[in-house]
Design a protein around this motif. Structure first.
Motif, short mmCIF file in Angstrom:
data_model
loop_
_atom_site.label_atom_id
_atom_site.label_comp_id
_atom_site.label_asym_id
_atom_site.label_seq_id
_atom_site.Cartn_x
_atom_site.Cartn_y
_atom_site.Cartn_z
N GLU A 156 0.92 -1.24 0.22
CA GLU A 156 0.06 -0.08 0.05
C GLU A 156 0.88 1.33 0.00
O GLU A 156 0.49 2.29 -0.71
CB GLU A 156 -1.12 -0.10 1.28
CG GLU A 156 -1.98 -1.07 1.07
CD GLU A 156 -1.67 -2.25 1.70
OE1 GLU A 156 -2.23 -3.40 1.50
OE2 GLU A 156 -0.20 -2.54 2.37
N THR A 184 2.22 1.79 -3.52
CA THR A 184 1.02 2.16 -4.17
C THR A 184 0.94 3.62 -4.13
O THR A 184 0.76 4.40 -5.24
CB THR A 184 -0.31 1.30 -3.92
OG1 THR A 184 -0.05 -0.12 -4.16
CG2 THR A 184 -1.39 1.84 -4.79
N GLU A 185 0.84 4.28 -2.92
CA GLU A 185 0.74 5.44 -2.56
C GLU A 185 1.75 6.25 -3.13
O GLU A 185 1.62 7.40 -3.86
CB GLU A 185 0.61 5.63 -1.12
CG GLU A 185 0.36 7.09 -0.81
CD GLU A 185 0.22 7.29 0.92
OE1 GLU A 185 0.72 8.32 1.12
OE2 GLU A 185 -0.27 6.46 1.65
N HIS A 215 1.55 -8.53 -5.41
CA HIS A 215 0.56 -7.57 -5.47
C HIS A 215 0.33 -7.03 -6.78
O HIS A 215 0.86 -6.35 -7.26
CB HIS A 215 1.17 -6.42 -4.39
CG HIS A 215 -0.08 -5.68 -3.94
ND1 HIS A 215 -1.12 -5.69 -3.21
CD2 HIS A 215 -0.24 -4.07 -4.33
CE1 HIS A 215 -1.84 -4.90 -3.03
NE2 HIS A 215 -1.29 -3.82 -3.64
N GLU A 264 -1.92 -4.99 -8.13
CA GLU A 264 -1.93 -3.52 -8.35
C GLU A 264 -0.68 -2.72 -8.69
O GLU A 264 -0.58 -1.80 -9.60
CB GLU A 264 -2.59 -2.68 -7.09
CG GLU A 264 -2.78 -1.28 -7.16
CD GLU A 264 -3.75 -0.82 -8.17
OE1 GLU A 264 -3.73 0.23 -8.45
OE2 GLU A 264 -4.55 -1.74 -8.42
#
Length: 269
Positions: free
Chosen positions: A191, A194-195, A224, A226
């Protein structure tokens, strides 16, 4: 860093040191590390042939880690000391003073002491008064966050709150620096990658940087999906930027140059 130190002990010839310098140039890419950059700079000062090349290396260092609030001062001081060492005027070398003036405009821990040293060695405080005041204000706004992540770097919430603060100031270089610091601790947190990638794509609008971040992200979090999607998106953006289209001497990621060549061939048939 331990690997680098072992290699440094064994690199006794100039050729070995040059090879090690090239290896270290790849090591500094993955994670932001001021100690590793300091080793790199020390070796570069020994190996590189001209002062201009060493200065270029120091310039790259301050761009990469010179904004690190608690450790960045080391890089600036190393540059200044190197300039003093090669200059005939000692601490009053014009180049050394120029580096010092730039340093005092950056919000760094210990900047009060740096200003005292600057003035005690004959520096004119008027040269830095305005920029020092601005930098001090920026440091005060970050001091609490910096102390928190320094004392307890394993707590994600502290980094997230620090990032929120930095994003409000909207200085891209400082935001990038803080994301890199955060990911050094939380490299296995998809995460956070991704950010960071979305910030680079949506705010910086720089797919070239995003591609590099995606490469690192997928190495750390290969499962992951994404992150892989963002890598594809970044490559797609890169293929259609004017910068990529202007690179005539190399094949762009994704085969842009090949695609353009095929289009030309079809148009001539």
């Amino acid at each position: 860093q331990e690997w680098v130190q072992d290699e440094l002990r064994m690199a006794t010839s100039s050729n070995a040191k040059s090879e090690l310098l090239e290896l270290m140039s790849t090591a500094i890419i993955d994670y932001q590390s001021v100690p590793l950059w300091m080793e790199y700079l020390q070796l570069g000062a020994q190996v590189l042939e001209s002062p201009d090349k060493v200065r270029a290396l120091f310039e790259e260092a301050v761009q990469q880690v010179g904004l690190h609030v608690s450790e960045g001062q080391q890089v600036w001081e190393a540059w200044r000391e190197w300039e003093v060492g090669i200059g005939e005027a000692g601490p009053k070398s014009e180049r050394a003073i120029a580096v010092w003036v730039r340093q005092l405009g950056v919000p760094l821990a210990g900047m009060e002491e740096s200003l005292n040293q600057f003035t005690s060695q004959g520096g004119d405080p008027k040269l830095v008064q305005a920029q020092y005041a601005d930098a001090k204000r920026l440091l005060d706004a970050r001091r609490e966050h910096e102390q928190r992540v320094t004392q307890d770097p394993s707590t994600l919430q502290g980094w997230q709150e620090y990032l929120k603060c930095e994003l409000l100031f909207a200085n891209p270089s400082r935001v990038q620096c803080l994301y890199e610091r955060t990911l050094k601790v939380f490299c296995l947190l998809p995460e956070m990658w991704t950010e960071y990638i979305r910030y680079v794509l949506d705010v910086l609008k720089n797919p070239s940087i995003a591609v590099g971040v995606c490469q690192r992200a997928t190495r750390n979090c290969p499962l992951h999906p994404e992150l892989w999607k963002l890598w594809i998106d970044s490559l797609t953006c890169l293929l259609y930027t004017s910068d990529a289209a202007d690179e005539e001497d190399s094949v762009d990621l994704g085969g842009r140059r090949i695609i353009k060549k095929k289009k030309r061939e079809k148009s001539t048939q």
